[in-house]
Design a protein around this motif. Structure first.
Motif, PDB file in Angstrom:
ATOM      1  N   GLU A 248      26.960  39.316  21.996  1.00 56.96           N
ATOM      2  CA  GLU A 248      25.791  38.956  21.184  1.00 56.96           C
ATOM      3  C   GLU A 248      24.980  40.198  20.828  1.00 56.96           C
ATOM      4  N   ILE A 249      24.866  41.128  21.749  1.00 54.18           N
ATOM      5  CA  ILE A 249      24.173  42.395  21.471  1.00 54.18           C
ATOM      6  C   ILE A 249      24.923  43.159  20.381  1.00 54.18           C
TER       7      ILE A 249
ATOM      8  N   ASN B  36      32.125  39.829  18.369  1.00 54.88           N
ATOM      9  CA  ASN B  36      33.078  39.223  19.297  1.00 54.88           C
ATOM     10  C   ASN B  36      34.375  40.016  19.364  1.00 54.88           C
ATOM     11  N   ILE B  37      34.831  40.521  18.230  1.00 61.92           N
ATOM     12  CA  ILE B  37      36.039  41.351  18.248  1.00 61.92           C
ATOM     13  C   ILE B  37      35.776  42.625  19.051  1.00 61.92           C
TER      14      ILE B  37
ATOM     15  N   LYS C  50      37.419  46.041  21.326  1.00 60.77           N
ATOM     16  CA  LYS C  50      36.884  47.285  20.746  1.00 60.77           C
ATOM     17  C   LYS C  50      37.615  47.636  19.446  1.00 60.77           C
ATOM     18  N   PHE C  51      38.167  46.626  18.782  1.00 62.83           N
ATOM     19  CA  PHE C  51      38.926  46.779  17.540  1.00 62.83           C
ATOM     20  C   PHE C  51      40.225  47.552  17.743  1.00 62.83           C
ATOM     21  N   ILE C  52      40.745  47.550  18.961  1.00 64.57           N
ATOM     22  CA  ILE C  52      42.026  48.203  19.262  1.00 64.57           C
ATOM     23  C   ILE C  52      43.097  47.111  19.256  1.00 64.57           C
ATOM     24  N   PRO C  53      44.006  47.131  18.284  1.00 67.72           N
ATOM     25  CA  PRO C  53      44.961  46.028  18.176  1.00 67.72           C
ATOM     26  C   PRO C  53      46.041  46.011  19.255  1.00 67.72           C
TER      27      PRO C  53
ATOM     28  N   GLN D 128      23.071  31.191  17.009  1.00 69.39           N
ATOM     29  CA  GLN D 128      23.653  29.914  16.585  1.00 69.39           C
ATOM     30  C   GLN D 128      25.129  30.072  16.241  1.00 69.39           C
ATOM     31  N   TYR D 129      25.502  31.191  15.639  1.00 67.70           N
ATOM     32  CA  TYR D 129      26.919  31.425  15.305  1.00 67.70           C
ATOM     33  C   TYR D 129      27.764  31.681  16.556  1.00 67.70           C
ATOM     34  N   MET D 130      27.119  31.988  17.665  1.00 70.99           N
ATOM     35  CA  MET D 130      27.879  32.187  18.897  1.00 70.99           C
ATOM     36  C   MET D 130      28.558  30.890  19.352  1.00 70.99           C
TER      37      MET D 130
END
Length: 130
Positions: free
Chosen positions: A117-118, A13-14, A19-22, A99-101
């Motif tokens: 999800e992918i 999800n992050i 794309k992990f760019i803060p 399920q965690y989605m």
């Protein structure tokens, strides 16, 4: 969080959000916290005024380098009340990524599901928990 699928779902999800760019503003501009004037900002694209200001307030109290850093945003994400509310749903209950989605959606409230999800399933193949 010790469940591989739970951790992979959070990471997927992050990746979808930022794309992990803060220092990313919704739409892709890389700007400081104060220069993101519309849409979401940061790792999880804090969008609502309460969540956006929450990041700024947290940074003022706990982050020497300000709200645009990976370290600050990670600390805020973990401590943010909304994440804390859904954290128990990620803590080792042995569910599938799909399920965690559900708690991921409650936590983030995304408008577009995209490839999260992918990405999450791809992370399950890369994570080695010891």
């Amino acid at each position: 969080i010790s469940d591989r699928n739970a951790l992979a779902t959070i990471m997927g999800n992050i990746k979808q959000e930022s794309k992990f760019i803060p220092n990313i503003c919704e739409g892709g501009a890389r700007v400081s916290y104060n220069d993101c004037n519309s849409g979401g900002y940061g790792l999880i694209q804090w969008t609502s005024i309460g969540r956006y200001k929450g990041l700024g307030n947290f940074a003022a109290r706990f982050c020497e380098d300000g709200p645009s850093t990976l370290e600050c945003q990670t600390r805020y994400m973990i401590n943010e009340p909304i994440f804390q509310k859904y954290l128990p749903m990620f803590e080792g209950s042995g569910q599938t990524v799909s399920q965690y989605m559900v708690p991921a959606y409650y936590w983030l409230g995304w408008g577009i599901k995209g490839n999260r999800e992918i990405y999450s399933y791809n992370y399950t193949k890369k994570l080695v928990l010891t």
